[in-house]
Design a protein around this motif. Structure first.
Motif, PDB file in Angstrom:
ATOM      1  N   LEU A 157       0.713  -1.132  -0.014  1.00 16.01           N
ATOM      2  CA  LEU A 157       0.033  -0.050  -0.069  1.00 16.01           C
ATOM      3  C   LEU A 157       0.836   1.356   0.123  1.00 16.01           C
ATOM      4  O   LEU A 157       0.521   2.063  -0.850  1.00 16.01           O
ATOM      5  N   VAL A 158       1.876   1.209   0.918  1.00 24.72           N
ATOM      6  CA  VAL A 158       2.720   2.514   0.793  1.00 24.72           C
ATOM      7  C   VAL A 158       3.519   2.625  -0.598  1.00 24.72           C
ATOM      8  O   VAL A 158       3.504   3.765  -1.090  1.00 24.72           O
ATOM      9  N   HIS A 159       3.862   1.715  -1.335  1.00 18.79           N
ATOM     10  CA  HIS A 159       4.541   1.699  -2.534  1.00 18.79           C
ATOM     11  C   HIS A 159       3.475   2.074  -3.688  1.00 18.79           C
ATOM     12  O   HIS A 159       3.726   3.050  -4.588  1.00 18.79           O
ATOM     13  N   HIS A 160       2.226   1.738  -3.493  1.00 17.05           N
ATOM     14  CA  HIS A 160       1.096   1.983  -4.392  1.00 17.05           C
ATOM     15  C   HIS A 160       1.035   3.542  -4.202  1.00 17.05           C
ATOM     16  O   HIS A 160       0.826   4.173  -5.364  1.00 17.05           O
ATOM     17  N   ARG A 161       1.118   4.036  -3.311  1.00 16.86           N
ATOM     18  CA  ARG A 161       0.712   5.468  -3.000  1.00 16.86           C
ATOM     19  C   ARG A 161       1.998   6.337  -3.538  1.00 16.86           C
ATOM     20  O   ARG A 161       1.641   7.521  -3.667  1.00 16.86           O
ATOM     21  N   ALA A 162       3.071   5.765  -3.183  1.00 16.18           N
ATOM     22  CA  ALA A 162       4.161   6.341  -3.501  1.00 16.18           C
ATOM     23  C   ALA A 162       4.416   7.142  -4.797  1.00 16.18           C
ATOM     24  O   ALA A 162       4.865   8.162  -5.218  1.00 16.18           O
ATOM     25  N   LEU A 163       4.008   6.399  -5.720  1.00 16.09           N
ATOM     26  CA  LEU A 163       3.800   6.846  -7.184  1.00 16.09           C
ATOM     27  C   LEU A 163       3.079   8.044  -7.363  1.00 16.09           C
ATOM     28  O   LEU A 163       3.141   8.632  -8.430  1.00 16.09           O
ATOM     29  N   ALA A 233      -2.075   4.399  -9.636  1.00 19.72           N
ATOM     30  CA  ALA A 233      -1.528   4.834  -8.199  1.00 19.72           C
ATOM     31  C   ALA A 233      -2.420   6.163  -7.521  1.00 19.72           C
ATOM     32  O   ALA A 233      -2.255   6.274  -6.390  1.00 19.72           O
ATOM     33  N   PHE A 234      -3.138   6.415  -8.555  1.00 18.71           N
ATOM     34  CA  PHE A 234      -3.941   7.641  -7.906  1.00 18.71           C
ATOM     35  C   PHE A 234      -5.531   7.375  -7.502  1.00 18.71           C
ATOM     36  O   PHE A 234      -6.147   8.061  -6.938  1.00 18.71           O
ATOM     37  N   PHE A 235      -5.351   5.931  -7.432  1.00 19.25           N
ATOM     38  CA  PHE A 235      -7.062   5.342  -7.212  1.00 19.25           C
ATOM     39  C   PHE A 235      -6.690   4.551  -5.893  1.00 19.25           C
ATOM     40  O   PHE A 235      -5.523   3.820  -5.728  1.00 19.25           O
ATOM     41  N   PRO A 236      -7.670   3.928  -5.345  1.00 17.98           N
ATOM     42  CA  PRO A 236      -7.532   3.090  -4.181  1.00 17.98           C
ATOM     43  C   PRO A 236      -6.983   1.539  -4.801  1.00 17.98           C
ATOM     44  O   PRO A 236      -7.376   1.511  -5.956  1.00 17.98           O
ATOM     45  N   MET A 237      -6.560   0.904  -3.838  1.00 20.32           N
ATOM     46  CA  MET A 237      -6.150  -0.397  -4.397  1.00 20.32           C
ATOM     47  C   MET A 237      -7.346  -1.216  -4.577  1.00 20.32           C
ATOM     48  O   MET A 237      -7.911  -1.511  -3.439  1.00 20.32           O
TER      49      MET A 237
END
Length: 331
Positions: A157-163, A233-237
């Protein structure tokens, strides 16, 4: 000895396993808000673990506190551990939370509490590789870190948001910003990962590396990603991440001077990120408990360990460093 491990996910459970198997501690006190995670971890760890469900006791009856909980939960635990004067190891990788934890440096110093920030795959092992690379050069001018892969769901989740967030780097005595997902660069990681497109992302590595190497003029960090990763990355997983990801890798490139000429050194490790993070964290905790680290304040890993010795110990846990040419080194 007792260790309090906060977080019963992929990293926290593996840290507990390693501390118990090495007999560094006699008992693990394991905290997590998830009853399911605690149940699974207790089956793996056996009768030398004591689980604690939410709400947690304000006491931290342990010789060391290891924080491997999800992003957004670590700051208050660190603050509490410092107030109780408990040696603390933090597997922090979220950018904003890492900065907030570093802001507790004054409190840790005033109370004489050892706190090590960033003991995962990256940051963590990446900082130790940079420290080792420093011994191979007479002068370091640049450090560039790249990473591929994630450990457990919280890490994913951290990596998903980092982008999707602003990336920070250090250049010529000031911080600069880049849009997450920009700056595409094809980089080679140790096999079996191989070449990957990497991009700027909101990673905490530059913050910790600048703390350890303030004389270096340029520091950056990128992460491997696909086009889909950048778009979503701009959307929820929407798809839940795996319990533990596949093989990942880190790559640390140092540029500097040796024998009067410009030279680049590239070090890397390929491993399951959760296993590598757990190995680095467990070894750091062992160093503190065995008083192999003389620390009474807050610091980063690259500043407090002898890199060749630390990497040699990690090699015994199958975490092997490689040089760009492909020659394996145990440092």
């Amino acid at each position: 000895m007792r260790a309090l491990v906060v977080g019963a996910g992929a990293v926290g459970t593996k840290v507990s396993q390693q501390l118990l198997s090495s007999n560094t501690v006699d008992k693990i006190l394991l905290r997590d808000v998830s009853t399911e995670k605690l149940g699974l971890a207790s089956k793996v760890l056996g009768n030398r673990v004591e689980v604690e469900h939410f709400p947690f006791s304000k006491n931290m009856d342990a010789d060391i506190v290891i924080i491997a909980s999800p992003r957004g939960t670590q700051l208050e635990v660190v603050r509490q551990a410092i107030s109780l004067r408990r040696p603390t190891v933090v597997v922090s990788d979220g950018l904003s939370e890492t900065v907030s934890i570093l802001n507790l440096e004054k409190e840790a110093f005033e109370l004489g509490v050892p706190v090590v920030v960033g003991t995962g795959f990256a940051p963590g092992l990446s900082c130790v590789l940079a420290s080792y690379g420093k011994t191979l050069l007479e002068e370091i001018e640049e450090i560039h870190v790249s990473k591929m892969g994630t450990g457990g769901p919280s890490c994913a989740l951290v990596h998903h948001r980092a982008l999707s967030r602003v990336s920070f780097g250090w250049r010529d005595d000031k911080w600069y910003k880049r849009f997450g997902g920009s700056g595409r660069e094809l980089l080679w990681f140790p096999e079996p990962v191989g070449p990957q497109d990497c991009y700027h992302a909101a990673l905490s590595d530059p913050i910790l590396l600048h703390n350890a190497f303030p004389e270096v003029s340029r520091i950056s960090a990128k992460m491997a990603a696909t086009r889909r990763d950048r778009f979503t990355a701009f959307f929820p997983m929407l798809t839940p991440p795996h319990t533990e990801g596949g093989i990942g890798a880190i790559r640390v490139e140092l540029r500097g001077i040796k024998n009067g000429i410009q030279e680049n050194i590239i070090l890397g490790v390929s491993e399951y990120p959760a296993l590598a993070a757990a190995s680095v964290t467990a070894l750091t905790a062992e160093y503190i408990l065995k008083q192999k680290i003389n620390l009474s304040h807050m610091s980063t890993l690259g500043l407090i360990v002898e890199a060749p010795e630390f990497l040699s110990e990690l090699s015994k846990r199958s975490i092997v460093v490689e040089i760009f040419e492909g020659d394996k080194k145990t440092a």
